[in-house]
Design an enzyme around this catalytic site. Sequence first.
Site, PDB file in Angstrom:
ATOM      1  N   GLY A 190       0.834  -1.191   0.000  1.00  0.00           N
ATOM      2  CA  GLY A 190       0.000   0.000   0.000  1.00  0.00           C
ATOM      3  C   GLY A 190       0.864   1.234   0.000  1.00  0.00           C
TER       4      GLY A 190
ATOM      5  N   HIS B  16      -1.738   1.372   8.924  1.00  0.00           N
ATOM      6  CA  HIS B  16      -0.434   2.006   8.692  1.00  0.00           C
ATOM      7  C   HIS B  16      -0.548   3.164   7.694  1.00  0.00           C
ATOM      8  CE1 HIS B  16       4.077   1.633   7.902  1.00  0.00           C
ATOM      9  NE2 HIS B  16       3.686   2.200   6.768  1.00  0.00           N
ATOM     10  N   GLU B  17      -1.206   2.913   6.564  1.00  0.00           N
ATOM     11  CA  GLU B  17      -1.279   3.957   5.519  1.00  0.00           C
ATOM     12  C   GLU B  17      -2.115   5.151   5.978  1.00  0.00           C
ATOM     13  OE1 GLU B  17       0.836   3.705   3.311  1.00  0.00           O
ATOM     14  OE2 GLU B  17       1.246   1.559   3.356  1.00  0.00           O
TER      15      GLU B  17
ATOM     16  N   HIS C 194       7.337   6.860   9.451  1.00  0.00           N
ATOM     17  CA  HIS C 194       7.834   5.576   9.938  1.00  0.00           C
ATOM     18  C   HIS C 194       8.647   5.799  11.214  1.00  0.00           C
ATOM     19  CE1 HIS C 194       7.526   4.185   5.530  1.00  0.00           C
ATOM     20  NE2 HIS C 194       6.527   3.660   6.212  1.00  0.00           N
TER      21      HIS C 194
ATOM     22  N   TRP D  60      11.265   4.518  12.294  1.00  0.00           N
ATOM     23  CA  TRP D  60      12.733   4.527  12.183  1.00  0.00           C
ATOM     24  C   TRP D  60      13.265   5.793  11.500  1.00  0.00           C
ATOM     25  CZ3 TRP D  60       9.549   1.549   9.150  1.00  0.00           C
ATOM     26  CH2 TRP D  60       9.677   1.659   7.767  1.00  0.00           C
TER      27      TRP D  60
ATOM     28  N   VAL E 209       8.386  12.255  16.752  1.00  0.00           N
ATOM     29  CA  VAL E 209       7.499  11.883  17.860  1.00  0.00           C
ATOM     30  C   VAL E 209       8.398  11.471  19.024  1.00  0.00           C
ATOM     31  CG1 VAL E 209       5.793  10.201  18.671  1.00  0.00           C
ATOM     32  CG2 VAL E 209       5.595  11.161  16.365  1.00  0.00           C
TER      33      VAL E 209
ATOM     34  N   THR F 232       8.260   7.580  20.753  1.00  0.00           N
ATOM     35  CA  THR F 232       8.666   6.386  20.002  1.00  0.00           C
ATOM     36  C   THR F 232      10.188   6.373  19.974  1.00  0.00           C
ATOM     37  OG1 THR F 232       8.567   7.638  17.929  1.00  0.00           O
ATOM     38  CG2 THR F 232       6.633   6.344  18.511  1.00  0.00           C
TER      39      THR F 232
ATOM     40  N   ALA G  93      16.962   1.997  14.157  1.00  0.00           N
ATOM     41  CA  ALA G  93      17.830   2.050  12.986  1.00  0.00           C
ATOM     42  C   ALA G  93      17.066   1.942  11.667  1.00  0.00           C
ATOM     43  CB  ALA G  93      18.874   0.946  13.078  1.00  0.00           C
TER      44      ALA G  93
HETATM   45  N1  ARG Z   1       3.843   0.821   2.726  1.00  0.00           N
HETATM   46  C1  ARG Z   1       4.180  -0.452   3.299  1.00  0.00           C
HETATM   47  C2  ARG Z   1       4.518  -1.411   2.184  1.00  0.00           C
HETATM   48  O1  ARG Z   1       3.931  -1.343   1.133  1.00  0.00           O
HETATM   49  C3  ARG Z   1       3.028  -0.994   4.111  1.00  0.00           C
HETATM   50  C4  ARG Z   1       3.449  -1.815   5.254  1.00  0.00           C
HETATM   51  C5  ARG Z   1       2.254  -2.356   5.998  1.00  0.00           C
HETATM   52  N2  ARG Z   1       2.631  -3.345   6.975  1.00  0.00           N
HETATM   53  C6  ARG Z   1       1.785  -4.297   7.399  1.00  0.00           C
HETATM   54  N3  ARG Z   1       2.158  -5.144   8.316  1.00  0.00           N
HETATM   55  N4  ARG Z   1       0.615  -4.449   6.891  1.00  0.00           N
HETATM   56  O2  ARG Z   1       5.383  -2.263   2.334  1.00  0.00           O
HETATM   57 ZN    ZN Z   2       4.694   3.352   5.430  1.00  0.00          ZN
HETATM   58 CA    CA Z   3      10.674   8.991  17.920  1.00  0.00          CA
END
Ligand code: ARG
Ligand code: ZN
Ligand code: CA
Length: 256
Positions: free
Chosen positions: A126, A165-166, A175, A177, A190, A193, A197
């Site tokens: 996504g 997540h999206e 993200h 990291w 933030v 959190t 790495a």
């Molecule tokens: N933008 C990330 C990708 O396409 C989405 C990660 C979503 N992670 C998940 N566990 N669903 O890799």
């Molecule tokens: Zn992402």
């Molecule tokens: Ca942070």
Amino acid sequence: RTGVVTLPVVVHVVHNPQAPEQNISDEQIHSQLAVLNKDFRAANPDVRNVPDVWKPLVADARVEFRLATRDPHGEATDGIVRVETERRSFTWDDAVKAGATGGADPWPSDQYLNIWVCLLGGGLLGYAQFPGGPPQTDGVVILHTAFGTTGTASRPFDGGRTATHEIGHWLDLYHIWGDDDGACSSDDKVADTPNQAGANTGKPTFPRVTCDNGPNGDMFVNYMDYTDDAAMYMFTRGQATRMDACLEGSRASFLV
Ligand code: ARG
Ligand code: ZN
Ligand code: CA
């Protein structure tokens, strides 16, 4: 903000008739909405798996999601648009977001959260547009096999967490990291959190120390990492504050 914000959602199912599985069921769509309405309220049952050290940071983002009941013309709708395409698959180039390029045009993105569901190539689960971008491409795109918890949803991304997540990105979260590829030099803006790495994948075991972030290490249970759906279960208070600022700021059109 003390109340809950309810976001009207439109799901554009962009499918190729030669691949009928892409035309996911209403049930699969409803299963995704159910996950979002748990995850953004810290009401997901697996929140219990958050390591004790981080339990005090678990946040209710006070955002809920409801499939639109009125379309842009004020007509009754179920919030689901089904569009046939001749394209075999899509990628991150936004073609899915316009009828002219084989996709579906968005509904006004200051009034609706647009979610496009389709086949994405290249292992992409996504992608999202951050606040402040062009209105005609605003929203999130999700691979149909990573959408919802039933139908074509496939392990290990059958927990509906790709959309969680999206939409986190769509509400201005980075993200955890900091997208610095292991350098430990930039973070997600933030404070609660830990700096980490790089992306974690799969199902890591606690603690996983990087960037001198011991003893607790990376917060790989956070929705804004890249772990499996079954291994991510929280937003932090700091992330909720950032999403709140977005809803009070660039996405304030959703507050009325
Ligand atoms: N933008 C990330 C990708 O396409 C989405 C990660 C979503 N992670 C998940 N566990 N669903 O890799
Ligand atoms: Zn992402
Ligand atoms: Ca942070």
